[in-house]
Design a protein around this motif. Structure first.
Motif, PDB file in Angstrom:
ATOM      1  N   VAL A  21      -3.359   2.251   6.450  1.00 32.83           N
ATOM      2  CA  VAL A  21      -3.668   3.676   6.651  1.00 32.83           C
ATOM      3  C   VAL A  21      -2.400   4.431   7.034  1.00 32.83           C
ATOM      4  O   VAL A  21      -2.091   5.493   6.467  1.00 32.83           O
ATOM      5  N   ALA A  22      -1.646   3.883   7.976  1.00 32.49           N
ATOM      6  CA  ALA A  22      -0.413   4.533   8.425  1.00 32.49           C
ATOM      7  C   ALA A  22       0.616   4.600   7.301  1.00 32.49           C
ATOM      8  O   ALA A  22       1.288   5.629   7.118  1.00 32.49           O
ATOM      9  N   ALA A  23       0.745   3.506   6.541  1.00 29.21           N
ATOM     10  CA  ALA A  23       1.736   3.463   5.469  1.00 29.21           C
ATOM     11  C   ALA A  23       1.431   4.475   4.373  1.00 29.21           C
ATOM     12  O   ALA A  23       2.327   5.174   3.871  1.00 29.21           O
ATOM     13  N   VAL A  24       0.165   4.563   4.004  1.00 28.42           N
ATOM     14  CA  VAL A  24      -0.229   5.500   2.952  1.00 28.42           C
ATOM     15  C   VAL A  24      -0.084   6.942   3.433  1.00 28.42           C
ATOM     16  O   VAL A  24       0.454   7.801   2.716  1.00 28.42           O
ATOM     17  N   ALA A  67       0.836  -1.204   0.000  1.00 29.58           N
ATOM     18  CA  ALA A  67       0.000   0.000   0.000  1.00 29.58           C
ATOM     19  C   ALA A  67       0.869   1.252   0.000  1.00 29.58           C
ATOM     20  O   ALA A  67       0.589   2.217  -0.713  1.00 29.58           O
ATOM     21  N   GLY A  68       1.914   1.247   0.803  1.00 25.39           N
ATOM     22  CA  GLY A  68       2.815   2.389   0.827  1.00 25.39           C
ATOM     23  C   GLY A  68       3.524   2.579  -0.500  1.00 25.39           C
ATOM     24  O   GLY A  68       3.673   3.715  -0.984  1.00 25.39           O
ATOM     25  N   ALA A  69       3.952   1.474  -1.127  1.00 24.45           N
ATOM     26  CA  ALA A  69       4.610   1.564  -2.433  1.00 24.45           C
ATOM     27  C   ALA A  69       3.654   2.103  -3.492  1.00 24.45           C
ATOM     28  O   ALA A  69       4.041   2.914  -4.347  1.00 24.45           O
ATOM     29  N   ALA A  70       2.407   1.670  -3.428  1.00 24.35           N
ATOM     30  CA  ALA A  70       1.406   2.151  -4.384  1.00 24.35           C
ATOM     31  C   ALA A  70       1.132   3.632  -4.180  1.00 24.35           C
ATOM     32  O   ALA A  70       0.978   4.389  -5.150  1.00 24.35           O
ATOM     33  N   ALA A  71       1.079   4.067  -2.926  1.00 26.23           N
ATOM     34  CA  ALA A  71       0.808   5.477  -2.642  1.00 26.23           C
ATOM     35  C   ALA A  71       1.886   6.382  -3.221  1.00 26.23           C
ATOM     36  O   ALA A  71       1.613   7.530  -3.595  1.00 26.23           O
ATOM     37  N   ALA A  72       3.114   5.869  -3.312  1.00 27.88           N
ATOM     38  CA  ALA A  72       4.219   6.663  -3.860  1.00 27.88           C
ATOM     39  C   ALA A  72       4.016   7.003  -5.331  1.00 27.88           C
ATOM     40  O   ALA A  72       4.652   7.925  -5.852  1.00 27.88           O
ATOM     41  N   LEU A  73       3.108   6.273  -5.998  1.00 28.76           N
ATOM     42  CA  LEU A  73       2.823   6.530  -7.413  1.00 28.76           C
ATOM     43  C   LEU A  73       1.688   7.534  -7.591  1.00 28.76           C
ATOM     44  O   LEU A  73       1.306   7.843  -8.711  1.00 28.76           O
TER      45      LEU A  73
END
Length: 214
Positions: free
Chosen positions: A156-159, A119-125
């Motif tokens: 939630v925290a990662a994003v 999720a965090g990796a996806a949010a970076a895009l």
């Protein structure tokens, strides 16, 4: 809360589900969208419900037989698209290219992820939203918000750590208003579901139950 009903390739009547979703959304002032198969996009959009694609391919116009072109999706009434659903996985590079394709046509985007790290990796895009959906729970009877709330909280925290402007949705096993309420309480701003509505004997009743949790 945003509710996205993914019809996958289930043997349901996409127009009937779309009409039920439209009516429930209008009656309760809730945002509900339906994601049918690509061949049904125009028929579903004609009902007036918010319509999404299940996938767009990371391509432009050209020799791409069998692809789902973002421009074709938009021309048939879609307002947004899923990307990287667990049943339609693509590489991270392809996710980035699919997002670029969606942006060409102003499609809203939800990138699916298996866990908080993804999720965090996806949010970076920089999609509009990331949806965390543990594959083991998809299609089951217990929602991720109940079976493993730490996954939702972690996502939630990662994003938020990467880009607080990206929304976090959750899916897998969501089928009731209690599931929606639990997801909201964990910090999600939307839910994805499929069989809970697409395979329901009465899709409208299933949708009414879902919005009771908002």
């Amino acid at each position: 809360m945003f509710i996205l009903v993914n019809l996958k390739a289930y043997p349901c009547d996409p127009v009937a589900v779309a009409r039920a979703a439209r009516d429930v959304a209008d009656a309760h002032g809730v945002r509900i969208a339906v994601a049918p198969q690509a061949a049904d996009l125009a028929r579903v959009e004609a009902t007036g419900v918010e319509t999404w694609a299940q996938h767009v391919s990371p391509v432009e116009h050209g020799s791409h037989t069998g692809s789902t072109l973002a421009e074709a999706v938009e021309a048939n009434g879609a307002e947004g698209t899923l990307i990287n659903h667990s049943e339609r996985r693509v590489t991270l590079a392809a996710v980035d290219d699919a997002l670029a394709a969606a942006r060409r046509t102003d499609l809203e985007t939800i990138v699916c992820a298996n866990d908080p790290e993804q999720a965090g990796a996806a949010a970076a895009l920089s999609p509009d939203a990331v949806a965390v959906e543990p594959p083991a729970l998809i299609g089951g009877d217990v929602s991720v918000a109940t079976a493993d709330p730490e996954i939702v909280e972690g996502a939630v925290a990662a994003v938020n750590a990467v880009d607080p402007d990206v929304e976090l949705f959750c899916g897998a096993g969501v089928s009731t208003g209690d599931d929606v309420e639990a997801a909201r309480d964990l910090g999600a701003t939307g839910v994805l579901l499929a069989s809970g509505v697409a395979k329901a004997a009465d899709p409208r009743s299933a949708l009414e139950d879902l919005v009771s949790g908002i």
